[in-house]
Design an enzyme around this catalytic site. Structure first.
Site, PDB file in Angstrom:
ATOM      1  N   GLU A 205       2.431  -5.091  -7.036  1.00  0.00           N
ATOM      2  CA  GLU A 205       1.479  -4.274  -7.056  1.00  0.00           C
ATOM      3  C   GLU A 205       1.291  -3.134  -6.059  1.00  0.00           C
ATOM      4  O   GLU A 205       1.304  -3.396  -4.724  1.00  0.00           O
ATOM      5  CB  GLU A 205       0.097  -5.384  -6.471  1.00  0.00           C
ATOM      6  CG  GLU A 205      -1.412  -4.546  -6.761  1.00  0.00           C
ATOM      7  CD  GLU A 205      -2.342  -5.716  -6.153  1.00  0.00           C
ATOM      8  OE1 GLU A 205      -3.303  -5.079  -5.601  1.00  0.00           O
ATOM      9  OE2 GLU A 205      -2.182  -6.739  -6.389  1.00  0.00           O
TER      10      GLU A 205
ATOM     11  N   ARG B 186       0.642  -1.175   0.021  1.00  0.00           N
ATOM     12  CA  ARG B 186       0.010   0.164  -0.011  1.00  0.00           C
ATOM     13  C   ARG B 186       1.064   1.363   0.005  1.00  0.00           C
ATOM     14  O   ARG B 186       1.949   1.194   0.720  1.00  0.00           O
ATOM     15  CB  ARG B 186      -1.038   0.104   1.300  1.00  0.00           C
ATOM     16  CG  ARG B 186      -1.848  -1.251   1.139  1.00  0.00           C
ATOM     17  CD  ARG B 186      -2.856  -1.142   2.352  1.00  0.00           C
ATOM     18  NE  ARG B 186      -4.022  -1.810   2.254  1.00  0.00           N
ATOM     19  CZ  ARG B 186      -3.956  -3.040   2.440  1.00  0.00           C
ATOM     20  NH1 ARG B 186      -2.947  -3.634   3.223  1.00  0.00           N
ATOM     21  NH2 ARG B 186      -4.851  -4.083   2.601  1.00  0.00           N
TER      22      ARG B 186
ATOM     23  N   ASN C 219      -5.088   3.630  -2.055  1.00  0.00           N
ATOM     24  CA  ASN C 219      -6.551   4.090  -1.489  1.00  0.00           C
ATOM     25  C   ASN C 219      -6.799   5.599  -1.599  1.00  0.00           C
ATOM     26  O   ASN C 219      -6.104   6.420  -1.315  1.00  0.00           O
ATOM     27  CB  ASN C 219      -6.731   3.630  -0.041  1.00  0.00           C
ATOM     28  CG  ASN C 219      -6.742   2.031  -0.018  1.00  0.00           C
ATOM     29  OD1 ASN C 219      -7.392   1.254  -0.917  1.00  0.00           O
ATOM     30  ND2 ASN C 219      -5.936   1.675   1.056  1.00  0.00           N
TER      31      ASN C 219
ATOM     32  N   GLU D 278      15.702  -4.722  -1.163  1.00  0.00           N
ATOM     33  CA  GLU D 278      16.854  -5.556  -1.239  1.00  0.00           C
ATOM     34  C   GLU D 278      17.282  -5.577  -2.794  1.00  0.00           C
ATOM     35  O   GLU D 278      16.679  -5.826  -3.452  1.00  0.00           O
ATOM     36  CB  GLU D 278      16.960  -6.735  -0.886  1.00  0.00           C
ATOM     37  CG  GLU D 278      18.180  -7.470  -0.691  1.00  0.00           C
ATOM     38  CD  GLU D 278      18.190  -9.062  -0.221  1.00  0.00           C
ATOM     39  OE1 GLU D 278      19.248  -9.582   0.210  1.00  0.00           O
ATOM     40  OE2 GLU D 278      17.306  -9.749  -0.426  1.00  0.00           O
TER      41      GLU D 278
ATOM     42  N   HIS E 210      10.683  -7.756   2.833  1.00  0.00           N
ATOM     43  CA  HIS E 210      11.270  -6.819   1.876  1.00  0.00           C
ATOM     44  C   HIS E 210      11.138  -7.203   0.332  1.00  0.00           C
ATOM     45  O   HIS E 210      10.498  -8.574   0.045  1.00  0.00           O
ATOM     46  CB  HIS E 210      12.622  -6.722   1.891  1.00  0.00           C
ATOM     47  CG  HIS E 210      13.607  -7.969   1.812  1.00  0.00           C
ATOM     48  ND1 HIS E 210      13.809  -8.935   2.701  1.00  0.00           N
ATOM     49  CD2 HIS E 210      13.938  -8.237   0.637  1.00  0.00           C
ATOM     50  CE1 HIS E 210      14.480  -9.789   2.259  1.00  0.00           C
ATOM     51  NE2 HIS E 210      14.544  -9.639   0.961  1.00  0.00           N
TER      52      HIS E 210
END
Length: 146
Positions: free
Chosen positions: A62, A9, A66, A123, A80
């Site tokens: 992805e 998010r 919001n 990383e 990570h």
């Protein structure tokens, strides 16, 4: 079973796209605005995975934005993201030149950690063998958490 994507998010989609695409070098594979749910999904792939991501819908990151403001804390709690890179020194220098803190410098010519604008730990791993150790990276200390 196969890996599809990692969802993170983000609080500012433009800032995140600048980081992941313009600085890190990922490419947008698809985007979906869901007005009823008031969110946007943006799927990104590493350049060498772009065709596979388009064909197989994997592997990707992805970004979920919001539309109603939310504050996200503890970005590291999921782990990570990891990307193999052609030249870890060149990419770290590029990121640093654009204001990204290198939290764990590539002192060993092999591995570095940075954070996205939302605190997601990323990383970076050198493709193939480690590069020869060189300055300023060899002497650079860790910064913050990674």
């Amino acid at each position: 079973m196969r890996y599809l994507h990692t969802m993170v998010r983000v609080r500012d989609l433009d800032e995140s796209l600048h980081f992941y695409c313009n600085l890190l070098g990922l490419r947008q594979v698809r985007r979906k605005d869901v007005e009823k749910g008031r969110f946007t999904l943006v799927f990104l792939a590493a350049p060498e995975d772009e065709q596979r991501a388009e064909d197989e819908q994997a592997p990707m990151v992805e970004l979920t934005w919001n539309w109603d403001p939310e504050e996200y804390n503890g970005g590291r709690n999921f782990g990570h993201l990891a990307y193999e890179v052609d030249d870890i020194y060149r990419l770290c220098q590029h990121l640093q030149d654009h204001g990204v803190t290198i939290n764990r410098p590539p002192r060993d010519g092999r591995m570095a950690f940075i954070r996205s604008p939302d605190g997601i730990s990323v990383e970076l791993l050198q493709k193939g063998e480690s590069l020869p150790i060189k300055e300023p990276w060899a002497s650079m200390e860790n910064s913050g958490s990674w």
